[in-house]
Each structure stands twice: as C-alpha cells, then as structure tokens.
Design a protein around this motif. Structure first.
Motif, PDB file in Angstrom:
ATOM      1  N   GLY A 298      53.672  -5.147  12.986  1.00 49.45           N
ATOM      2  CA  GLY A 298      54.451  -5.931  12.038  1.00 49.45           C
ATOM      3  C   GLY A 298      55.731  -5.217  11.678  1.00 49.45           C
ATOM      4  O   GLY A 298      56.337  -4.531  12.517  1.00 49.45           O
ATOM      5  N   PRO A 299      56.185  -5.301  10.427  1.00 46.90           N
ATOM      6  CA  PRO A 299      57.435  -4.642  10.019  1.00 46.90           C
ATOM      7  C   PRO A 299      57.360  -3.128  10.203  1.00 46.90           C
ATOM      8  O   PRO A 299      56.266  -2.538  10.201  1.00 46.90           O
ATOM      9  CB  PRO A 299      57.570  -5.016   8.543  1.00 46.90           C
ATOM     10  CG  PRO A 299      56.708  -6.223   8.365  1.00 46.90           C
ATOM     11  CD  PRO A 299      55.579  -6.071   9.330  1.00 46.90           C
ATOM     12  N   ASP A 300      58.502  -2.487  10.358  1.00 48.19           N
ATOM     13  CA  ASP A 300      58.536  -1.026  10.458  1.00 48.19           C
ATOM     14  C   ASP A 300      57.918  -0.401   9.209  1.00 48.19           C
ATOM     15  O   ASP A 300      57.973  -0.962   8.113  1.00 48.19           O
ATOM     16  CB  ASP A 300      59.981  -0.543  10.612  1.00 48.19           C
ATOM     17  CG  ASP A 300      60.592  -0.952  11.947  1.00 48.19           C
ATOM     18  OD1 ASP A 300      59.815  -1.190  12.891  1.00 48.19           O
ATOM     19  OD2 ASP A 300      61.831  -1.031  12.034  1.00 48.19           O
ATOM     20  N   GLY A 301      57.310   0.762   9.405  1.00 48.13           N
ATOM     21  CA  GLY A 301      56.737   1.470   8.268  1.00 48.13           C
ATOM     22  C   GLY A 301      55.238   1.349   8.155  1.00 48.13           C
ATOM     23  O   GLY A 301      54.657   1.796   7.151  1.00 48.13           O
ATOM     24  N   TRP A 302      54.594   0.759   9.152  1.00 46.02           N
ATOM     25  CA  TRP A 302      53.144   0.603   9.135  1.00 46.02           C
ATOM     26  C   TRP A 302      52.514   1.309  10.337  1.00 46.02           C
ATOM     27  O   TRP A 302      53.136   1.464  11.385  1.00 46.02           O
ATOM     28  CB  TRP A 302      52.759  -0.869   9.158  1.00 46.02           C
ATOM     29  CG  TRP A 302      53.022  -1.566   7.858  1.00 46.02           C
ATOM     30  CD1 TRP A 302      54.214  -2.056   7.423  1.00 46.02           C
ATOM     31  CD2 TRP A 302      52.081  -1.804   6.818  1.00 46.02           C
ATOM     32  NE1 TRP A 302      54.086  -2.604   6.180  1.00 46.02           N
ATOM     33  CE2 TRP A 302      52.783  -2.470   5.773  1.00 46.02           C
ATOM     34  CE3 TRP A 302      50.728  -1.546   6.644  1.00 46.02           C
ATOM     35  CZ2 TRP A 302      52.160  -2.860   4.586  1.00 46.02           C
ATOM     36  CZ3 TRP A 302      50.099  -1.944   5.474  1.00 46.02           C
ATOM     37  CH2 TRP A 302      50.808  -2.587   4.464  1.00 46.02           C
TER      38      TRP A 302
ATOM     39  N   GLU B 215      53.030   3.736   5.816  1.00 43.28           N
ATOM     40  CA  GLU B 215      53.302   5.148   6.045  1.00 43.28           C
ATOM     41  C   GLU B 215      53.568   5.889   4.749  1.00 43.28           C
ATOM     42  O   GLU B 215      53.435   7.117   4.687  1.00 43.28           O
ATOM     43  CB  GLU B 215      54.485   5.287   7.006  1.00 43.28           C
ATOM     44  CG  GLU B 215      54.156   4.766   8.403  1.00 43.28           C
ATOM     45  CD  GLU B 215      55.338   4.807   9.354  1.00 43.28           C
ATOM     46  OE1 GLU B 215      56.461   5.135   8.883  1.00 43.28           O
ATOM     47  OE2 GLU B 215      55.155   4.503  10.542  1.00 43.28           O
ATOM     48  N   GLY B 216      53.941   5.159   3.694  1.00 44.08           N
ATOM     49  CA  GLY B 216      54.150   5.787   2.399  1.00 44.08           C
ATOM     50  C   GLY B 216      53.111   5.324   1.402  1.00 44.08           C
ATOM     51  O   GLY B 216      51.923   5.201   1.709  1.00 44.08           O
ATOM     52  N   GLU B 217      53.550   5.058   0.186  1.00 44.10           N
ATOM     53  CA  GLU B 217      52.662   4.542  -0.849  1.00 44.10           C
ATOM     54  C   GLU B 217      52.302   3.087  -0.539  1.00 44.10           C
ATOM     55  O   GLU B 217      53.040   2.367   0.097  1.00 44.10           O
ATOM     56  CB  GLU B 217      53.360   4.627  -2.214  1.00 44.10           C
ATOM     57  CG  GLU B 217      53.716   6.043  -2.644  1.00 44.10           C
ATOM     58  CD  GLU B 217      52.562   6.747  -3.304  1.00 44.10           C
ATOM     59  OE1 GLU B 217      51.722   6.049  -3.888  1.00 44.10           O
ATOM     60  OE2 GLU B 217      52.501   7.993  -3.225  1.00 44.10           O
ATOM     61  N   GLY B 218      51.149   2.647  -1.031  1.00 42.55           N
ATOM     62  CA  GLY B 218      50.790   1.247  -0.871  1.00 42.55           C
ATOM     63  C   GLY B 218      49.383   1.071  -0.337  1.00 42.55           C
ATOM     64  O   GLY B 218      48.714   2.022   0.062  1.00 42.55           O
TER      65      GLY B 218
END
Length: 325
Positions: free
Chosen positions: A210-214, A236-239
């Motif tokens: 999906g979107p970048d960052g996962w 990759e960060g908080e969440g």
C-alpha cells in the motif's frame, strides 16, 4: 458499419457473422479478451451487458447479465471450450440465472470466434452452432439475428477508444451491481510473473505494501483449496497495524484464484475476491471482482481510497519486482 455479412444456414444449423475492422488483429482480440471492452458490445444497445466473470482460457467460464430499459435482466454464461490466443476461441453460450447457474430449460449453443489479419486491418468470424432446427428457430424468433447485428455494430466505438484501456492507466474500480465491484489494471509483466508475485511470500513482502511507510510482517499464503491465509502490516513508525485472513476457495494457476477476505480481529463481514489474469497487449490484465455483503459496505470500502492504495502497490510491483525479472 463493421458488419460484412450474416449467413443463416438452416441445413448446417449455423449462423455465421463476418465483420471487418480497420485495426490490427491484436486490438480486435483484446476487445473480446478484456471484460471492460467486451461488455460494451456484447448485447444490443438497449440491453447492455455487465460481465461479473470472464475467464478466457480452456475450462474457464464467463458470467454476464444484460439489463433492459425497464430493468428486466437476461443473464447468460460462456463455458470456454478452447482458446488459441490471438487466433480463435470456442465457447458454449447459454442462459443462466444471475449467479451464473445454467438455465437448462433454455437451449445453449456452441460459438466459434476466429480472428485473422486482412489487408485493411482485421476480421472476426463468429459461427454459432445449434443443436436442432427447433433450437435455431426458437432463438431466431427471440430476435437473436437482430441482436447480433446491433451488438457487433458497437465494436467500432470500442476499438476507437484507446485511452480507456491503455496499459498506462492506473487502477480503476467499476461498480457491477449492488454488491459487486470489478477492480482492474494492466500490469507490465507476463501472466506467469504476475501470478508468482501473488504467491511467493518473499516477493509479496516487496510490493504488497500500500502507501509508503508500511512493512508486511506476516505473509502466510494458502497453497491448496481449503487452506487459510493471513497477511499483516505494521507502520514503520508510530501507529497500529492491521491484517487480513481468509480461505482459498478456487485456484487455477496461473489464471484464476478465488478467496474470502476478512479483516483480522474484527466482526466485519467477509468479502469474496475473484482474481483473473488475462494476457493483453502491454502485459497482463489483472481483474478482481469483489463481492460485498451489501451496497452500503461496498460504498464504505470504496470511500476509503482502496484503489489508490492498490495502485501504489501495483506500481511498486512493476518497478521493484517485475522490471528486469
């Protein structure tokens, strides 16, 4: 007008339709292979069709519903008997209910479609074979002859519309019914490559994000009908992460797979996802027909930007997995 001639042969129990077009034979073949294009001319203008399944490979099946001006419906099916890609295919065409189950009270017919290059472009010859004189007369009385003439007269506009079906187009969703949506994209790769990319855990972790960052943290693939699968993603960060699980209902490598899909850890109802891969100019047409429990759920999911996330993943598939492979 593309129609060259229609020949009714009561002795041979056939109707032959010949139509010529000023386009390459590959373009004409794609119009029949791609359900988005086929449904724009399969059926007369007053009874447009929607294809909820279209498997153009031997042993495959297609389901369609033609809807009249008063909302009356005429469902049908194709049982695909033979395919010579780019040259010919043969089907058994018949009447059905809206689920695609054959209506055996009505006759079916064998249809052979042959494609060939001509000096001015290409030609498709359709020979319809009937089981008896009574069947031929019954279907002619129902207006089959006129319906075939008016339907094939629509192909010119489809062939001229290059932009709507170009390989460069992003992922698109088309509503088929209150409960079904067809998601399509041409992926620049062979059918075998695209199938492997959906069934190899190492490859899936590279593109199905999906979107970048996962990051895809769990990729448990169902390999046999009846097996379960589970996919999980984490930011990759908080969440908070999320996942899907389901069951493999049908598998015809490398052309078709049907699964259920359920958001893990929720009581949300499952969907049924039918993925079909079809070779076309420019790569592989990936078509996913998703069946939702209701129109409300369908619209809620579409409003989340689902197709945008899918497009990001498919673009990554082309860029990071298929290029150079």
């Amino acid at each position: 007008m593309p129609l060259s001639r229609v020949v009714n042969d009561p002795e041979a129990l056939t109707i032959t339709v010949v139509a010529d077009f000023p386009v390459p034979v590959e373009r004409l073949w794609n119009a029949y292979a791609d359900p988005r294009q086929l449904e724009r001319f399969w059926g007369p203008p007053e009874y447009p069709a929607k294809f909820t399944r279209h498997d153009l490979f031997p042993g495959g099946r297609s389901h369609y519903v033609m809807t009249g001006p008063e909302g009356d419906k005429a469902p049908g099916f194709w049982e695909v008997l033979a395919v010579d890609p780019g040259k010919s295919f043969e089907v058994r065409d018949g009447f059905a209910d809206e689920a695609g189950v054959e209506n055996t009270a009505m006759p079916s017919m064998r249809m052979v479609f042959t494609f060939e290059a001509t000096e001015g472009g290409s030609r498709v010859t359709t020979v319809t074979h009937f089981g008896s004189t009574e069947q031929l007369e019954q279907l002619l009385a129902m207006g089959m002859d006129e319906g075939m003439r008016s339907a094939i007269g629509q192909i010119d506009d489809v062939l001229a519309d290059l932009a709507s079906f170009a390989a460069e187009r992003a992922t698109e969703a088309h509503i088929l019914s209150d409960s079904q949506v067809r998601v399509t994209r041409v992926v620049r790769g062979s059918v075998e490559q695209v199938w492997r990319a959906h069934h190899d855990a190492d490859l899936m972790k590279r593109w199905l994000l999906g979107p970048d960052g996962w990051t895809m943290t769990v990729c448990e693939i169902a390999t046999k009908v009846g097996d379960t699968y589970r996919y999980c993603w984490e930011p990759e960060g908080e969440g908070e992460g999320f996942g899907f699980d389901g069951v493999l209902l049908e598998s015809v490598p490398p052309r078709r797979a049907v699964t259920t899909e359920h958001m893990t850890g929720t009581d949300y109802p499952s969907t049924t996802n039918q993925m079909t891969l079809t070779p076309v100019d420019g790569g592989t047409l990936l078509s996913i027909v998703i069946t939702y429990p209701s129109a409300e759920v369908r619209d809620m999911v579409l409003a989340t930007g689902m197709t945008d996330g899918m497009e990001t993943s498919y673009a990554r598939l082309e860029r990071d997995v298929l290029v150079g492979s």
